[in-house]
Scaffold this active site. Structure first.
Site, short mmCIF file in Angstrom:
data_model
loop_
_atom_site.label_atom_id
_atom_site.label_comp_id
_atom_site.label_asym_id
_atom_site.label_seq_id
_atom_site.Cartn_x
_atom_site.Cartn_y
_atom_site.Cartn_z
N THR A 178 68.96 83.41 50.17
CA THR A 178 70.23 82.92 49.62
C THR A 178 70.77 81.73 50.39
O THR A 178 71.41 80.84 49.82
CB THR A 178 71.25 84.08 49.60
OG1 THR A 178 70.80 85.05 48.66
CG2 THR A 178 72.64 83.62 49.21
N ASP A 184 67.24 90.34 51.71
CA ASP A 184 66.73 91.56 51.08
C ASP A 184 65.66 92.25 51.91
O ASP A 184 65.65 93.48 52.02
CB ASP A 184 66.14 91.23 49.69
CG ASP A 184 67.22 90.93 48.65
OD1 ASP A 184 68.42 90.98 49.00
OD2 ASP A 184 66.86 90.66 47.49
N SER A 196 63.56 86.70 49.29
CA SER A 196 62.75 87.58 50.14
C SER A 196 62.32 88.86 49.47
O SER A 196 61.49 89.60 50.02
CB SER A 196 63.46 87.85 51.47
OG SER A 196 64.55 88.72 51.28
N SER A 197 62.82 89.15 48.27
CA SER A 197 62.25 90.28 47.53
C SER A 197 60.81 89.98 47.13
O SER A 197 60.06 90.89 46.74
CB SER A 197 63.10 90.59 46.29
OG SER A 197 63.25 89.43 45.51
N1 ASP Z 1 67.71 87.53 47.10
C1 ASP Z 1 68.03 87.00 48.38
C2 ASP Z 1 66.83 87.09 49.29
O1 ASP Z 1 66.64 88.09 49.94
C3 ASP Z 1 69.18 87.66 48.98
C4 ASP Z 1 69.65 86.99 50.22
O2 ASP Z 1 69.00 86.15 50.82
O3 ASP Z 1 70.76 87.35 50.62
O4 ASP Z 1 66.11 86.15 49.35
#
Ligand code: ASP
Length: 371
Positions: A20, A95, A61-62
């Site tokens: 993010t 994540d 990162s998912s």
């Molecule tokens: N979807 C994002 C990730 O883990 C969430 C974040 O970075 O807060 O890449």
């Protein structure tokens, strides 16, 4: 890009991986696409710090894989091979940040810090938390030593081990539900309140040489599955994981580590086939304990599973992955040796005494970074 503030006595390398903190609106939702230079440009630099950026990859990162984590581990080791580098900051999605941080920590044998940070709000927004987190991470990375891999977020400093994402959206995204934080950062100070105790670090695994996130089959990596127990649960998914070739399984049990007699029998079958099984719990805080029979932790341990202490599923899976990689990749190592190594990685630290963990006056290495 290289940025310097006031002479730059401390040299920090920022490795950008996405998340993010690097995410922008794509028309239908957010996704990571900002470069490491762009992310760095959002943050002021602490005084006396020089920063160089490595753009390693750019993913939410998912989507992180073991190949990404191995490539990152290799990059960390290559970066620290330069004695002129004082520390590393890794920007990462929140994540799976806890998994990458723990993986790096299990292989980190250097006094210089590696600090992971990220953001809960996206890149380039006026109310974003990324710039402040990055500034804090740079300050910690340029100030501390001998603390292993750290997570810095929302003014808090956490040890990699045990720290998990506990908030989906709030700014204080991370904590260890079973332990105190390691310290704080803010007002130009880094205060470390306790010392993390870590197992002897593992050497860089052979798979790290060839791992390439762009080429998923560049090196065979072991499958490690997580299976959750619940009311009405049966061994179906656990058996399916073994059937699909899993070399390690994390069983997320109920309570202090309990399941059913049928699941205990399936664990015994899996262990007999050379599969490493670790038992954690779906309860957020507290240790696993051998209390119950009738499918409880007593029987799961008798079946050959290891209890994970206070480690939760995602980090228990990383301990299994690290064990399998250390034992030569895709399982097949000596089961007695693998089990002993996994035990060591799971047991990890002896937790700091509560008095030390909470007593502000007993700072282990409180460092006043440039006021
Ligand atoms: N979807 C994002 C990730 O883990 C969430 C974040 O970075 O807060 O890449």
């Amino acid at each position: 890009m290289k940025r310097t503030n006031d002479g730059g006595a401390r040299r920090i390398v920022v490795i950008s991986t996405g998340g993010t903190i690097a995410s922008r609106w794509q028309g239908t939702g957010y996704a990571a696409d900002a470069s490491g230079d762009d992310v760095l440009a959002t943050a002021p630099l602490p005084e006396g710090v020089t920063v160089e950026v490595v753009d390693l990859f750019n993913v939410n990162s998912s989507r992180m894989t073991a190949a990404h984590q191995l490539a990152l581990l290799r990059t960390v080791h290559e970066t620290l091979a330069d004695p002129g580098v004082d520390g590393i900051v890794i920007t990462h999605g929140t994540d799976t940040l806890e998994e990458t941080a723990f993986f790096l920590d299990l292989h980190h044998a250097d006094a210089r810090p590696v600090v992971l940070t990220g953001a809960q709000r996206p890149f380039g927004t006026g109310d974003g938390d990324g710039p402040g987190n990055l500034y804090d991470a740079l300050q910690v990375a340029s100030s501390v030593s001998d603390l292993g891999v750290l997570v810095v977020f929302d003014g808090r400093v956490h040890a990699a081990r045990g720290t998990v994402k506990t908030q989906t959206l709030a700014a204080d995204a991370f904590s260890d539900p079973s332990a105190e934080r390691l310290g704080r950062v803010g007002f130009s100070r880094v205060d470390i309140e306790r010392q993390p105790e870590r197992p002897t670090p593992l050497p860089l695994p052979a798979a790290a040489d060839k791992a390439d996130p762009e080429v998923p089959d560049a090196v065979p990596l072991p499958r490690v599955a997580i299976v959750t127990h619940h009311s009405d649960g049966d061994p179906f998914l656990l058996n399916a994981a073994v059937g699909a070739g899993a070399r390690g399984i994390v069983l997320v049990a109920t309570g202090a580590g309990n399941a059913t007699p049928e699941i205990a029998a399936a664990v015994a079958d899996a262990v007999a086939q050379g599969v490493l099984v670790a038992v954690t719990t779906r309860v957020p805080a507290g240790p696993l304990a051998e209390i119950y029979t009738g499918g409880g932790a007593v029987d799961l341990v008798a079946a050959g599973a290891l209890l994970t202490g206070t480690l939760r599923a995602a980090q228990a899976r990383i301990a299994l992955l690290a064990t399998l990689l250390a034992e030569g990749g895709n399982g097949g190592g000596d089961p007695v040796r693998s089990t002993a190594l996994l035990r060591r990685l799971l047991d990890g630290p002896v937790r700091a005494e509560p008095a030390l963990a909470t007593g502000g006056s007993r700072s282990a290495s409180a460092v006043a970074a440039r006021a």
